[in-house]
Design an enzyme around this catalytic site. Structure first.
Site, PDB file in Angstrom:
ATOM      1  N   GLN A 190      -1.317   7.494  -6.517  1.00 53.98           N
ATOM      2  CA  GLN A 190      -1.273   8.311  -5.306  1.00 53.98           C
ATOM      3  C   GLN A 190       0.076   8.925  -4.995  1.00 53.98           C
ATOM      4  OE1 GLN A 190      -3.235   5.321  -2.611  1.00 53.98           O
ATOM      5  NE2 GLN A 190      -4.089   7.150  -1.705  1.00 53.98           N
ATOM      6  N   ARG A 231      -2.506   1.907  -6.303  1.00 56.02           N
ATOM      7  CA  ARG A 231      -2.030   0.777  -7.089  1.00 56.02           C
ATOM      8  C   ARG A 231      -2.937   0.534  -8.291  1.00 56.02           C
ATOM      9  NH1 ARG A 231      -1.631  -2.892  -1.725  1.00 56.02           N
ATOM     10  NH2 ARG A 231      -3.283  -1.420  -1.168  1.00 56.02           N
ATOM     11  N   CYS A 271      -7.453  -2.311  -5.414  1.00 53.44           N
ATOM     12  CA  CYS A 271      -6.460  -2.531  -4.358  1.00 53.44           C
ATOM     13  C   CYS A 271      -7.241  -2.423  -3.060  1.00 53.44           C
ATOM     14  CB  CYS A 271      -5.292  -1.552  -4.476  1.00 53.44           C
ATOM     15  SG  CYS A 271      -5.745   0.161  -4.821  1.00 53.44           S
ATOM     16  N   ALA A 282      -8.151   1.063  -1.541  1.00 54.42           N
ATOM     17  CA  ALA A 282      -9.018   2.210  -1.833  1.00 54.42           C
ATOM     18  C   ALA A 282      -9.474   2.217  -3.290  1.00 54.42           C
ATOM     19  CB  ALA A 282      -8.286   3.516  -1.508  1.00 54.42           C
ATOM     20  N   ASP A 311       0.839  -1.200   0.000  1.00 53.24           N
ATOM     21  CA  ASP A 311       0.000   0.000   0.000  1.00 53.24           C
ATOM     22  C   ASP A 311       0.873   1.248   0.000  1.00 53.24           C
ATOM     23  OD1 ASP A 311      -2.239   1.562   0.066  1.00 53.24           O
ATOM     24  OD2 ASP A 311      -2.704   1.212   2.179  1.00 53.24           O
TER      25      ASP A 311
END
Length: 345
Positions: free
Chosen positions: A314, A274, A268, A270, A237
Protein backbone atom coordinates in the site's frame (compact mmCIF):
# COMPACT_ATOMS: atom_id res chain seq x y z
CA UNK A 1 19.04 -15.26 14.36
CA UNK A 2 17.32 -15.89 17.67
CA UNK A 3 15.82 -19.31 18.24
CA UNK A 4 13.15 -18.00 20.56
CA UNK A 5 11.96 -18.81 24.03
CA UNK A 6 9.10 -21.20 24.69
CA UNK A 7 6.22 -20.00 26.82
CA UNK A 8 4.02 -23.06 26.52
CA UNK A 9 4.58 -26.46 25.03
CA UNK A 10 2.48 -29.58 24.74
CA UNK A 11 3.11 -32.62 22.60
CA UNK A 12 1.42 -33.08 19.25
CA UNK A 13 -1.12 -35.83 18.76
CA UNK A 14 0.51 -39.25 18.43
CA UNK A 15 -2.09 -40.27 15.89
CA UNK A 16 -1.31 -37.28 13.72
CA UNK A 17 2.32 -36.21 14.28
CA UNK A 18 3.14 -32.67 13.21
CA UNK A 19 5.44 -32.23 10.19
CA UNK A 20 9.15 -31.61 10.97
CA UNK A 21 8.95 -27.86 10.31
CA UNK A 22 6.64 -27.59 13.34
CA UNK A 23 9.64 -28.25 15.58
CA UNK A 24 9.97 -24.77 17.08
CA UNK A 25 13.07 -25.72 19.07
CA UNK A 26 15.10 -26.82 16.05
CA UNK A 27 17.80 -24.37 15.00
CA UNK A 28 17.79 -26.02 11.56
CA UNK A 29 14.44 -24.40 10.79
CA UNK A 30 16.19 -21.04 11.03
CA UNK A 31 19.06 -21.95 8.73
CA UNK A 32 19.03 -22.06 4.93
CA UNK A 33 22.07 -23.79 3.48
CA UNK A 34 22.57 -22.63 -0.09
CA UNK A 35 24.57 -24.29 -2.85
CA UNK A 36 27.53 -22.78 -4.71
CA UNK A 37 25.22 -21.89 -7.61
CA UNK A 38 22.77 -20.23 -5.24
CA UNK A 39 25.65 -18.30 -3.69
CA UNK A 40 26.41 -16.88 -7.14
CA UNK A 41 22.73 -15.99 -7.70
CA UNK A 42 22.53 -14.26 -4.32
CA UNK A 43 25.78 -12.37 -4.86
CA UNK A 44 24.69 -11.05 -8.25
CA UNK A 45 21.24 -10.09 -6.96
CA UNK A 46 22.74 -8.37 -3.93
CA UNK A 47 25.10 -6.33 -6.11
CA UNK A 48 22.24 -5.12 -8.31
CA UNK A 49 19.90 -4.38 -5.41
CA UNK A 50 22.58 -2.46 -3.51
CA UNK A 51 23.10 -0.33 -6.61
CA UNK A 52 19.35 0.33 -6.65
CA UNK A 53 19.33 1.31 -2.98
CA UNK A 54 21.93 3.97 -3.76
CA UNK A 55 19.22 5.65 -5.86
CA UNK A 56 16.21 5.94 -3.53
CA UNK A 57 14.57 8.43 -5.90
CA UNK A 58 14.38 5.64 -8.50
CA UNK A 59 12.64 3.37 -6.01
CA UNK A 60 10.17 6.14 -5.23
CA UNK A 61 9.52 6.55 -8.96
CA UNK A 62 8.85 2.84 -9.25
CA UNK A 63 6.18 3.00 -6.57
CA UNK A 64 4.67 6.12 -8.16
CA UNK A 65 4.38 4.11 -11.38
CA UNK A 66 2.57 1.34 -9.53
CA UNK A 67 0.15 3.79 -7.95
CA UNK A 68 -0.62 5.42 -11.30
CA UNK A 69 -1.94 2.09 -12.53
CA UNK A 70 -4.28 1.41 -9.62
CA UNK A 71 -7.68 -0.05 -10.39
CA UNK A 72 -10.49 2.48 -10.78
CA UNK A 73 -13.77 2.17 -8.83
CA UNK A 74 -15.74 1.52 -12.02
CA UNK A 75 -13.45 -1.36 -12.95
CA UNK A 76 -13.66 -2.74 -9.41
CA UNK A 77 -17.45 -2.75 -9.65
CA UNK A 78 -17.26 -4.79 -12.86
CA UNK A 79 -14.58 -7.20 -11.61
CA UNK A 80 -15.80 -7.87 -8.05
CA UNK A 81 -19.50 -8.57 -8.52
CA UNK A 82 -19.76 -11.46 -6.03
CA UNK A 83 -17.96 -9.53 -3.29
CA UNK A 84 -20.20 -6.51 -3.81
CA UNK A 85 -23.43 -8.52 -3.92
CA UNK A 86 -25.81 -7.50 -1.15
CA UNK A 87 -25.60 -11.04 0.28
CA UNK A 88 -21.87 -10.64 0.87
CA UNK A 89 -21.26 -6.99 1.71
CA UNK A 90 -21.29 -7.65 5.46
CA UNK A 91 -18.51 -10.24 5.04
CA UNK A 92 -16.05 -7.54 3.93
CA UNK A 93 -14.02 -5.76 6.61
CA UNK A 94 -13.43 -2.85 4.20
CA UNK A 95 -15.78 -2.15 1.32
CA UNK A 96 -12.95 -1.00 -0.97
CA UNK A 97 -10.81 -4.12 -0.47
CA UNK A 98 -12.57 -7.07 -2.04
CA UNK A 99 -11.50 -10.03 -4.21
CA UNK A 100 -11.86 -10.22 -7.96
CA UNK A 101 -14.40 -12.72 -9.29
CA UNK A 102 -11.74 -14.42 -11.44
CA UNK A 103 -9.48 -15.67 -8.63
CA UNK A 104 -11.50 -15.48 -5.43
CA UNK A 105 -11.54 -18.46 -3.09
CA UNK A 106 -14.88 -20.25 -3.45
CA UNK A 107 -16.02 -22.27 -0.43
CA UNK A 108 -17.48 -25.62 -1.39
CA UNK A 109 -19.18 -25.93 1.99
CA UNK A 110 -20.59 -22.62 3.19
CA UNK A 111 -22.92 -21.89 6.08
CA UNK A 112 -24.56 -19.18 3.94
CA UNK A 113 -26.85 -21.28 1.77
CA UNK A 114 -28.35 -18.38 -0.20
CA UNK A 115 -27.61 -18.98 -3.90
CA UNK A 116 -26.44 -15.38 -4.29
CA UNK A 117 -23.71 -15.91 -1.65
CA UNK A 118 -21.86 -18.24 -4.06
CA UNK A 119 -19.52 -19.63 -1.39
CA UNK A 120 -18.08 -16.18 -0.74
CA UNK A 121 -15.14 -15.32 1.48
CA UNK A 122 -12.97 -12.21 1.18
CA UNK A 123 -9.89 -14.10 0.03
CA UNK A 124 -7.86 -14.25 -3.18
CA UNK A 125 -5.64 -16.91 -4.67
CA UNK A 126 -2.26 -15.34 -5.47
CA UNK A 127 -0.61 -17.55 -8.04
CA UNK A 128 2.83 -17.00 -9.53
CA UNK A 129 4.88 -18.62 -12.32
CA UNK A 130 6.54 -21.98 -11.56
CA UNK A 131 3.97 -23.08 -8.92
CA UNK A 132 5.86 -26.35 -8.51
CA UNK A 133 8.94 -24.41 -7.34
CA UNK A 134 7.70 -21.37 -5.42
CA UNK A 135 5.05 -20.84 -2.75
CA UNK A 136 1.53 -19.91 -3.73
CA UNK A 137 -0.56 -17.73 -1.43
CA UNK A 138 -4.07 -16.91 -0.32
CA UNK A 139 -4.26 -13.22 0.56
CA UNK A 140 -7.20 -12.48 2.82
CA UNK A 141 -8.57 -9.98 5.30
CA UNK A 142 -8.39 -10.35 9.06
CA UNK A 143 -11.42 -12.55 9.79
CA UNK A 144 -14.58 -11.03 11.24
CA UNK A 145 -16.45 -12.86 14.04
CA UNK A 146 -19.19 -13.97 11.66
CA UNK A 147 -16.62 -15.25 9.12
CA UNK A 148 -14.44 -17.31 11.50
CA UNK A 149 -16.06 -20.58 10.42
CA UNK A 150 -15.71 -19.63 6.75
CA UNK A 151 -12.02 -18.86 7.30
CA UNK A 152 -11.28 -22.25 8.82
CA UNK A 153 -13.39 -23.96 6.17
CA UNK A 154 -11.12 -22.33 3.58
CA UNK A 155 -7.98 -23.52 5.38
CA UNK A 156 -9.25 -27.11 5.47
CA UNK A 157 -10.59 -27.08 1.92
CA UNK A 158 -7.36 -25.69 0.43
CA UNK A 159 -5.08 -27.80 2.67
CA UNK A 160 -3.24 -24.69 3.86
CA UNK A 161 -0.20 -25.69 5.96
CA UNK A 162 0.60 -22.18 7.23
CA UNK A 163 -1.14 -18.96 8.27
CA UNK A 164 0.93 -15.76 8.46
CA UNK A 165 -0.84 -13.08 10.52
CA UNK A 166 0.79 -9.65 10.25
CA UNK A 167 -1.37 -7.58 12.59
CA UNK A 168 -2.52 -7.13 16.15
CA UNK A 169 -6.10 -7.84 17.06
CA UNK A 170 -6.45 -4.23 18.26
CA UNK A 171 -4.03 -1.46 17.31
CA UNK A 172 -2.58 1.27 19.51
CA UNK A 173 -5.55 3.49 18.67
CA UNK A 174 -7.98 0.88 20.06
CA UNK A 175 -9.22 0.07 16.57
CA UNK A 176 -10.12 -3.58 15.96
CA UNK A 177 -7.99 -4.86 13.09
CA UNK A 178 -8.80 -8.56 13.22
CA UNK A 179 -11.05 -10.94 15.11
CA UNK A 180 -9.67 -13.59 17.46
CA UNK A 181 -10.10 -16.67 15.32
CA UNK A 182 -7.03 -18.61 16.50
CA UNK A 183 -6.37 -18.50 20.26
CA UNK A 184 -7.25 -21.92 21.66
CA UNK A 185 -4.84 -22.42 24.54
CA UNK A 186 -7.49 -23.36 27.09
CA UNK A 187 -8.92 -26.33 25.22
CA UNK A 188 -10.65 -26.75 21.86
CA UNK A 189 -12.48 -23.79 20.35
CA UNK A 190 -15.46 -24.44 18.14
CA UNK A 191 -16.52 -22.34 15.19
CA UNK A 192 -19.74 -23.82 13.91
CA UNK A 193 -18.83 -27.26 12.61
CA UNK A 194 -15.07 -26.72 13.04
CA UNK A 195 -12.83 -27.37 16.04
CA UNK A 196 -9.41 -25.73 16.58
CA UNK A 197 -6.87 -27.01 19.13
CA UNK A 198 -3.49 -25.51 20.07
CA UNK A 199 -0.78 -28.18 20.36
CA UNK A 200 2.25 -25.92 20.86
CA UNK A 201 2.81 -22.23 21.47
CA UNK A 202 6.06 -20.30 21.54
CA UNK A 203 7.09 -16.64 21.55
CA UNK A 204 10.44 -15.84 19.95
CA UNK A 205 12.92 -13.11 20.74
CA UNK A 206 11.82 -11.35 17.55
CA UNK A 207 8.24 -10.98 18.92
CA UNK A 208 6.82 -13.71 16.72
CA UNK A 209 4.13 -15.90 18.28
CA UNK A 210 4.23 -19.41 16.82
CA UNK A 211 1.33 -21.80 17.21
CA UNK A 212 0.96 -25.38 16.12
CA UNK A 213 -2.75 -25.90 15.56
CA UNK A 214 -4.92 -28.86 14.68
CA UNK A 215 -8.09 -28.05 12.75
CA UNK A 216 -10.92 -30.37 11.80
CA UNK A 217 -14.64 -30.72 11.28
CA UNK A 218 -16.28 -31.81 14.52
CA UNK A 219 -17.94 -34.91 13.08
CA UNK A 220 -15.48 -36.65 10.80
CA UNK A 221 -13.25 -39.71 10.72
CA UNK A 222 -10.52 -37.82 8.87
CA UNK A 223 -7.35 -36.89 10.77
CA UNK A 224 -7.02 -33.23 11.73
CA UNK A 225 -5.08 -30.78 9.58
CA UNK A 226 -1.84 -29.53 11.17
CA UNK A 227 -1.53 -25.77 10.64
CA UNK A 228 1.45 -23.61 11.58
CA UNK A 229 0.26 -20.15 12.69
CA UNK A 230 2.63 -17.18 12.82
CA UNK A 231 1.54 -13.94 14.43
CA UNK A 232 3.75 -10.87 14.06
CA UNK A 233 2.01 -8.13 16.08
CA UNK A 234 4.78 -5.53 15.78
CA UNK A 235 4.14 -4.62 12.13
CA UNK A 236 2.02 -1.44 12.25
CA UNK A 237 -0.86 -0.80 9.87
CA UNK A 238 0.27 1.25 6.85
CA UNK A 239 3.79 1.22 8.33
CA UNK A 240 6.85 -1.02 8.58
CA UNK A 241 8.67 -2.81 11.42
CA UNK A 242 11.75 -1.28 13.01
CA UNK A 243 13.90 -4.04 11.47
CA UNK A 244 13.58 -7.03 9.14
CA UNK A 245 14.51 -9.83 11.58
CA UNK A 246 11.03 -11.18 12.34
CA UNK A 247 9.83 -11.07 8.74
CA UNK A 248 12.95 -12.93 7.65
CA UNK A 249 12.50 -15.45 10.45
CA UNK A 250 9.06 -16.24 9.02
CA UNK A 251 10.62 -16.74 5.58
CA UNK A 252 13.38 -18.96 6.97
CA UNK A 253 10.88 -21.21 8.73
CA UNK A 254 8.58 -21.38 5.69
CA UNK A 255 11.48 -22.16 3.38
CA UNK A 256 11.39 -25.71 4.74
CA UNK A 257 7.66 -26.20 4.03
CA UNK A 258 7.17 -28.08 0.72
CA UNK A 259 5.48 -25.80 -1.80
CA UNK A 260 3.17 -28.52 -3.14
CA UNK A 261 1.19 -29.06 0.08
CA UNK A 262 -1.14 -26.10 -0.32
CA UNK A 263 -1.15 -22.29 -0.43
CA UNK A 264 0.16 -20.19 2.44
CA UNK A 265 -2.55 -17.98 3.95
CA UNK A 266 -1.29 -14.42 4.55
CA UNK A 267 -3.40 -11.73 6.18
CA UNK A 268 -3.15 -8.45 8.01
CA UNK A 269 -6.28 -6.36 8.47
CA UNK A 270 -7.35 -5.58 4.91
CA UNK A 271 -5.10 -8.24 3.40
CA UNK A 272 -3.21 -6.02 0.95
CA UNK A 273 -0.54 -3.76 2.53
CA UNK A 274 1.51 -5.81 4.95
CA UNK A 275 0.20 -8.94 3.23
CA UNK A 276 1.41 -7.75 -0.17
CA UNK A 277 4.80 -6.78 1.23
CA UNK A 278 5.37 -10.19 2.82
CA UNK A 279 4.32 -12.04 -0.34
CA UNK A 280 6.70 -9.86 -2.37
CA UNK A 281 9.64 -10.52 -0.04
CA UNK A 282 8.98 -14.27 0.14
CA UNK A 283 8.45 -14.70 -3.60
CA UNK A 284 11.45 -12.60 -4.59
CA UNK A 285 13.94 -14.46 -2.39
CA UNK A 286 12.60 -17.84 -3.51
CA UNK A 287 13.01 -16.89 -7.17
CA UNK A 288 16.52 -15.49 -6.67
CA UNK A 289 17.52 -18.83 -5.12
CA UNK A 290 16.23 -20.47 -8.32
CA UNK A 291 18.45 -18.19 -10.41
CA UNK A 292 15.51 -16.13 -11.71
CA UNK A 293 16.95 -12.62 -11.91
CA UNK A 294 13.65 -11.25 -13.24
CA UNK A 295 12.64 -11.40 -9.56
CA UNK A 296 14.61 -8.19 -9.05
CA UNK A 297 11.89 -6.31 -10.94
CA UNK A 298 9.64 -5.63 -7.96
CA UNK A 299 7.33 -3.46 -10.06
CA UNK A 300 6.54 -6.46 -12.23
CA UNK A 301 6.01 -8.75 -9.23
CA UNK A 302 3.70 -6.36 -7.41
CA UNK A 303 1.81 -5.57 -10.61
CA UNK A 304 1.21 -9.31 -10.98
CA UNK A 305 -0.02 -9.46 -7.38
CA UNK A 306 -2.25 -6.41 -7.85
CA UNK A 307 -3.86 -8.05 -10.88
CA UNK A 308 -5.03 -10.71 -8.42
CA UNK A 309 -5.86 -8.57 -5.36
CA UNK A 310 -6.47 -4.85 -5.17
CA UNK A 311 -3.71 -2.64 -3.76
CA UNK A 312 -1.08 -5.19 -2.75
CA UNK A 313 1.75 -3.20 -1.04
CA UNK A 314 0.00 0.00 0.00
CA UNK A 315 2.68 2.54 0.85
CA UNK A 316 6.07 3.68 -0.42
CA UNK A 317 7.48 2.82 3.02
CA UNK A 318 6.32 -0.78 2.60
CA UNK A 319 7.84 -0.81 -0.88
CA UNK A 320 11.24 0.29 0.46
CA UNK A 321 10.89 -2.28 3.26
CA UNK A 322 10.59 -5.04 0.63
CA UNK A 323 13.96 -4.01 -0.80
CA UNK A 324 15.52 -3.82 2.66
CA UNK A 325 14.28 -7.24 3.77
CA UNK A 326 15.40 -8.90 0.55
CA UNK A 327 18.88 -7.34 0.79
CA UNK A 328 19.21 -8.28 4.47
CA UNK A 329 18.27 -11.89 3.75
CA UNK A 330 20.67 -12.14 0.81
CA UNK A 331 23.45 -10.85 3.06
CA UNK A 332 22.49 -13.48 5.64
CA UNK A 333 22.47 -16.31 3.10
CA UNK A 334 25.84 -15.26 1.69
CA UNK A 335 27.39 -14.95 5.18
CA UNK A 336 26.11 -18.38 6.18
CA UNK A 337 27.56 -19.91 3.01
CA UNK A 338 30.96 -18.30 3.59
CA UNK A 339 30.93 -19.46 7.20
CA UNK A 340 30.31 -23.06 6.15
CA UNK A 341 32.98 -22.86 3.45
CA UNK A 342 35.58 -21.47 5.86
CA UNK A 343 34.79 -24.13 8.47
CA UNK A 344 35.64 -26.83 5.92
CA UNK A 345 39.08 -25.37 5.22
Amino acid sequence: MATGKSVLTSSSSKSNPAPPWFDFSSVSTLRISITADQYQYCSEALRLLNEKLQMPHEITKEFTKLQANRIRPSEMARSCTVALNSSNISKNRYTDVVPFDKNRVVLNSCKDYRPSAKGYINASFITTPSPEKVSQFIATQGPLPHTFEDFWEMVIQCHCPVIVMLTRLVDNFKTVKCGDYFQAENGPREFGNISVVTKQLQTTETSLVLRSLEVNHKETDKPPLSVLHFQYPEWPDHGVPADTFAVREIFKRLYHVPVNIGPIVVHCSAGIGRTGAYCTIHNTIQRILMGDMSALDLVSTISMFRSQRIGMVQTVGQYFFCYKAIVDELNDLISEFKGRSNSKC
